[in-house]
Enzyme design. Structure first.
Site, short mmCIF file in Angstrom:
data_model
loop_
_atom_site.label_atom_id
_atom_site.label_comp_id
_atom_site.label_asym_id
_atom_site.label_seq_id
_atom_site.Cartn_x
_atom_site.Cartn_y
_atom_site.Cartn_z
N ASN A 9 0.89 -0.87 -0.08
CA ASN A 9 -0.10 -0.39 0.22
C ASN A 9 1.18 1.48 -0.40
OD1 ASN A 9 -1.37 2.20 0.99
ND2 ASN A 9 -2.12 1.28 2.49
N LYS A 11 -0.27 4.69 -0.48
CA LYS A 11 -0.42 5.49 0.01
C LYS A 11 -0.15 6.22 -0.06
CE LYS A 11 -0.50 3.28 4.98
NZ LYS A 11 0.13 2.87 6.64
N HIS A 99 -9.39 0.94 4.93
CA HIS A 99 -8.63 1.55 5.91
C HIS A 99 -7.73 2.47 6.77
CE1 HIS A 99 -4.05 2.71 6.72
NE2 HIS A 99 -4.29 1.54 5.64
N GLU A 101 -6.75 4.52 7.99
CA GLU A 101 -6.71 6.26 7.80
C GLU A 101 -7.36 6.31 6.94
OE1 GLU A 101 -3.14 5.47 5.79
OE2 GLU A 101 -2.07 4.72 7.30
N GLU A 171 -5.32 -4.64 10.78
CA GLU A 171 -4.03 -3.57 10.83
C GLU A 171 -4.04 -3.22 12.14
OE1 GLU A 171 -1.97 -2.33 6.66
OE2 GLU A 171 -4.10 -1.98 7.16
N GLY A 177 2.51 1.90 10.49
CA GLY A 177 3.67 3.30 10.69
C GLY A 177 4.35 3.53 11.90
N SER A 216 3.77 -2.06 10.13
CA SER A 216 5.05 -2.15 9.98
C SER A 216 6.02 -3.68 10.29
CB SER A 216 5.25 -2.18 11.51
OG SER A 216 5.18 -0.33 12.19
P1 13P Z 1 3.03 0.06 8.04
O1 13P Z 1 3.40 -0.57 7.01
O2 13P Z 1 3.78 1.86 7.20
O3 13P Z 1 3.14 0.74 9.18
O4 13P Z 1 1.90 0.76 7.63
C1 13P Z 1 1.11 -0.38 7.31
C2 13P Z 1 -0.49 0.46 6.42
O5 13P Z 1 -1.08 0.72 6.70
C3 13P Z 1 -0.30 -0.96 5.06
O6 13P Z 1 -1.94 0.05 4.80
#
Ligand code: 13P
Length: 256
Positions: A9, A11, A99, A101, A171, A177, A216
């Site tokens: 992803n 982003k 997601h 976010e 997740e 992150g 992560s």
């Molecule tokens: P990270 O791997 O940066 O923690 O992000 C995970 C994520 O949100 C994937 O959709």
């Protein structure tokens, strides 16, 4: 046997040059990994403006294309949104829905996520349903209740049969992150819980659906996570932005 899926992803990152270099590196690295039953499926989810260019670059490779979001509406006055049919036409075979976010920053409710899930499926796109708890919810002992509510919205709207054509991604928000990965046991517990919730409605669907872990994931922790019985791959954020980092995760999966 469920196949491992490693999904990137991206982003809201990159530009034309960086994304072209990234996908080029992924494709050439993948061709160096010997074909075997353990070689994972690979998916990338670039930002919308780059879907067409990435689609061209992955033609003839094993990499699949996904979107990071999808509208629940088929067409019309929805400024800034992208319909499932548009994504399908652009070569997307997957779309992330819900997601964290999107839920936290853009106010997507579980009902809206369920509508997006159904709309994607109806257009022939595999929805990747993202679920997960915040740190506060975990510390309050509410992890299972939160996941259950997020799953229930989709199950109530689309039915258990639809899950057979979907992917689920667990997740934990606190691991996204932050560099704070869930331990393999912590992740396994929630993946098992998800499968048990599904099992109550249909054991075959529960046994067949891929459940990815995200938060992560890196080359050095991927094998430990993906080696757990109910973890079928990863949804990768930060480590999907450098070909070498992403390939390290794919390679870790291929050794399992
Ligand atoms: P990270 O791997 O940066 O923690 O992000 C995970 C994520 O949100 C994937 O959709």
């Amino acid at each position: 046997m469920r196949k491992i899926l490693v999904a990137g992803n991206w982003k809201m990152n990159g530009d034309s040059a960086a994304n072209s270099e990234l996908i080029g590196g992924i494709i050439s690295g993948l061709s160096g990994i010997a074909d075997s039953a353990a070689k994972p499926d690979v998916l990338v989810c670039p930002p919308f403006p780059y879907l067409a260019a990435v689609r061209e670059q992955i033609a003839g490779s094993d990499v699949q294309l996904g979107a990071q979001n999808v509208s629940e509406h088929p067409s019309g006055a929805h400024t800034g949104e992208t319909s499932p049919a548009m994504l399908q036409e652009m070569g997307c075979t997957y779309a992330l829905v819900g997601h964290s976010e999107r839920r936290a920053l853009y106010g997507e409710t579980s009902e809206q996520v369920a509508a997006k899930f159904a709309a994607a499926l109806a257009a022939g796109i595999t929805p990747v349903l993202c679920v997960g708890e915040t740190l506060q919810q975990r510390e309050a002992g509410n992890t299972e209740a939160v996941i259950n509510e997020q799953l229930a919205a989709v199950l109530d709207n689309s039915g258990i049969g639809a899950i057979a054509s979907a992917v689920i991604a667990y997740e934990p928000v606190w691991a996204i992150g932050t560099g704070m990965t869930a331990t393999p046991d912590q992740a396994q517990d929630v993946h098992r819980f998800i499968r048990v919730v599904l099992e109550a409605q249909d054991a075959d669907v529960a046994a067949g659906v891929q459940i990815l872990y995200g938060g992560s994931v890196k080359g050095d922790n991927a094998a430990g996570l993906f080696g757990m019985p109910d973890i079928d791959g990863g949804l990768i954020g930060g480590a999907s932005l450098k070909a070498a980092d992403f390939l390290a995760i794919v390679e870790a999966a291929a050794t399992l």
